[in-house]
Design an enzyme around this catalytic site. Structure first.
Site, PDB file in Angstrom:
ATOM      1  N   HIS A   1      -2.172  28.667   9.822  1.00 52.69           N
ATOM      2  CA  HIS A   1      -2.045  28.336   8.360  1.00 52.69           C
ATOM      3  C   HIS A   1      -0.568  28.721   8.097  1.00 52.69           C
ATOM      4  O   HIS A   1      -0.053  30.002   8.078  1.00 52.69           O
ATOM      5  CB  HIS A   1      -2.848  29.195   7.500  1.00 52.69           C
ATOM      6  CG  HIS A   1      -2.846  29.120   5.934  1.00 52.69           C
ATOM      7  ND1 HIS A   1      -2.505  30.003   5.299  1.00 52.69           N
ATOM      8  CD2 HIS A   1      -2.896  28.156   5.179  1.00 52.69           C
ATOM      9  CE1 HIS A   1      -2.574  29.624   3.978  1.00 52.69           C
ATOM     10  NE2 HIS A   1      -2.721  28.425   3.994  1.00 52.69           N
TER      11      HIS A   1
ATOM     12  N   ASP B   1       2.659  22.433   4.287  1.00 58.00           N
ATOM     13  CA  ASP B   1       2.708  21.818   3.251  1.00 58.00           C
ATOM     14  C   ASP B   1       4.036  21.167   2.869  1.00 58.00           C
ATOM     15  O   ASP B   1       5.063  21.539   3.072  1.00 58.00           O
ATOM     16  CB  ASP B   1       2.360  22.783   2.152  1.00 58.00           C
ATOM     17  CG  ASP B   1       1.318  23.695   2.197  1.00 58.00           C
ATOM     18  OD1 ASP B   1       0.312  23.538   1.942  1.00 58.00           O
ATOM     19  OD2 ASP B   1       1.697  24.905   2.987  1.00 58.00           O
TER      20      ASP B   1
ATOM     21  N   HIS C   1       5.380  25.751   0.827  1.00 52.95           N
ATOM     22  CA  HIS C   1       4.084  25.611   0.146  1.00 52.95           C
ATOM     23  C   HIS C   1       4.076  25.810  -1.420  1.00 52.95           C
ATOM     24  O   HIS C   1       3.431  24.845  -2.052  1.00 52.95           O
ATOM     25  CB  HIS C   1       3.283  26.998   0.530  1.00 52.95           C
ATOM     26  CG  HIS C   1       1.856  27.184  -0.308  1.00 52.95           C
ATOM     27  ND1 HIS C   1       1.773  27.655  -1.376  1.00 52.95           N
ATOM     28  CD2 HIS C   1       0.499  26.718  -0.091  1.00 52.95           C
ATOM     29  CE1 HIS C   1       0.589  27.570  -1.902  1.00 52.95           C
ATOM     30  NE2 HIS C   1      -0.163  26.879  -0.938  1.00 52.95           N
TER      31      HIS C   1
ATOM     32  N   GLU D   1      -0.275  18.877   4.748  1.00 55.92           N
ATOM     33  CA  GLU D   1      -0.879  18.597   3.417  1.00 55.92           C
ATOM     34  C   GLU D   1       0.302  17.837   2.572  1.00 55.92           C
ATOM     35  O   GLU D   1       1.268  18.625   2.652  1.00 55.92           O
ATOM     36  CB  GLU D   1      -1.260  19.996   2.928  1.00 55.92           C
ATOM     37  CG  GLU D   1      -1.689  19.855   1.570  1.00 55.92           C
ATOM     38  CD  GLU D   1      -2.185  21.082   0.951  1.00 55.92           C
ATOM     39  OE1 GLU D   1      -2.578  21.071  -0.279  1.00 55.92           O
ATOM     40  OE2 GLU D   1      -2.301  22.311   1.620  1.00 55.92           O
TER      41      GLU D   1
END
Length: 352
Positions: free
Chosen positions: A38, A67, A80, A159
């Site tokens: 992550h 992200d 992010h 993402e």
């Protein structure tokens, strides 16, 4: 009725669920159970920076998670938050723009920011001088890291962040992945989003690439039984608030599984409650009946974001197929997978 439904469905065995998930993962070329780093190895190094991704790669993570946003001059960058104050010195360097979104900055302006020193201040016990002056990375730079060790070749778990701010980002992503040769690697790229429209656009652009619909309980997403969002609850402790939230009923949860399936996803990314709560603890969406319902619909379950063995164990027993973690090394060890050295040794070896 809701509680009796949950009690009844707890009879489903984790062994049977694991078998379901293994078959689903195998069909997509996705490791099972998956180690999803992550924002890189973001417990031990500043999130989404070079040392975090290098460390995750060297630890053996299956995927580097990131992200994606877009600069004012059209470059895909890995950040992010939609504003930069938490993880950079934007308030010092551009004080009049400290609350501006990522999209308001050119790549050159973002590259001028220090994206590492904040980590040393926030986590002095893990601070390293070499973390100072780390830079925001482009998508291509993260791909370079993923490709940088022929013996350890993690995939990309990407993402689309705040996609409504970036019309066309799904096509931009396709072009970069295509140009780098990553669309011909089954299971090596997984695309994720909370946004149903972005999921549809990702599926239209890259129908062959596995996609995940991220899930959480809130108005506008899975409808909460409480009818409340944190912002209007009047509470101070966000993690405690979310720990109590649950879908208004089983049908509401399954409705979002149907959305995922209909919009092109091969799995979901549900939130989880951490045993010790904390910043990345949310609603418990990995109850055994939920994971079984996902598997019954042909959907994998990749849960976010767990960092402790107690929570890894609970998640695996409940039947998940992979875990987002800030501590890729800890999850590797939990799975019994080899780790070449400890995190501190690897960071030193990598020049940090």
């Amino acid at each position: 009725m809701y509680k009796s439904f949950l009690l009844a469905t707890l009879l489903a065995t984790s062994t049977a669920q694991a078998a379901d998930g293994q078959a689903l993962a195998r069909a997509q070329g996705i490791p099972h159970p998956a180690v999803i780093a992550h924002r890189g190895a973001s417990f031990d190094a500043p999130e989404s920076t070079t040392p975090a991704y290098l460390l995750a790669r060297e630890l053996g993570a299956d995927y580097l998670e990131m992200d994606l946003q877009r600069t004012r001059d059209g470059v895909l960058v890995v950040v992010h938050d939609d504003v930069l104050g938490r993880t950079s010195d934007v308030a010092e360097r551009y004080p009049e723009r400290k609350s501006s979104p990522v999209s308001a900055f050119t790549l050159a302006e973002l590259k001028a920011l220090d994206a590492g020193s904040w980590f040393n201040k926030a986590y002095p016990e893990r601070a390293r001088d070499a973390f100072k002056q780390q830079r925001i990375l482009t998508l291509d730079e993260v791909i370079d890291i993923a490709e940088g060790n022929p013996e350890r070749h993690p995939g990309l778990y990407i993402e689309t962040k705040e996609p409504a701010q970036f019309p066309g980002i799904e096509q931009d992503l396709k072009k970069r992945l295509e140009a780098r040769g990553w669309l011909d690697k089954p299971g090596q790229v997984v695309l994720q989003t909370f946004d149903r429209n972005s999921l549809k656009l990702l599926h239209q652009a890259m129908p062959q690439v596995p996609k995940i619909l991220l899930l959480w309980v809130a108005k506008g997403s899975i409808e909460p039984a409480s009818g409340q969002d944190f912002s209007d609850s009047g509470e101070q402790d966000k993690s405690a608030f979310y720990a109590r939230q649950q879908p208004k009923d089983p049908a509401e949860f399954e409705r979002w599984l149907d959305y995922a399936k209909a919009d092109g996803a091969i799995g979901t990314g549900p939130s989880a409650v951490r045993t010790h709560l904390g910043e990345q603890s949310y609603s418990d969406l990995i109850q055994p009946w939920m994971n079984q319902a996902s598997h019954d619909k042909g959907l994998l379950v990749h849960v976010y974001t767990l960092d402790e063995a107690v929570d890894y164990g609970k998640a695996m027993k409940a039947g998940v197929d992979g875990i987002f973690t800030n501590r890729a090394g800890e999850l590797m060890r939990f799975y019994g997978r080899p780790v070449p050295q400890n995190e501190g040794q690897l960071l030193h070896k990598l020049g940090y």
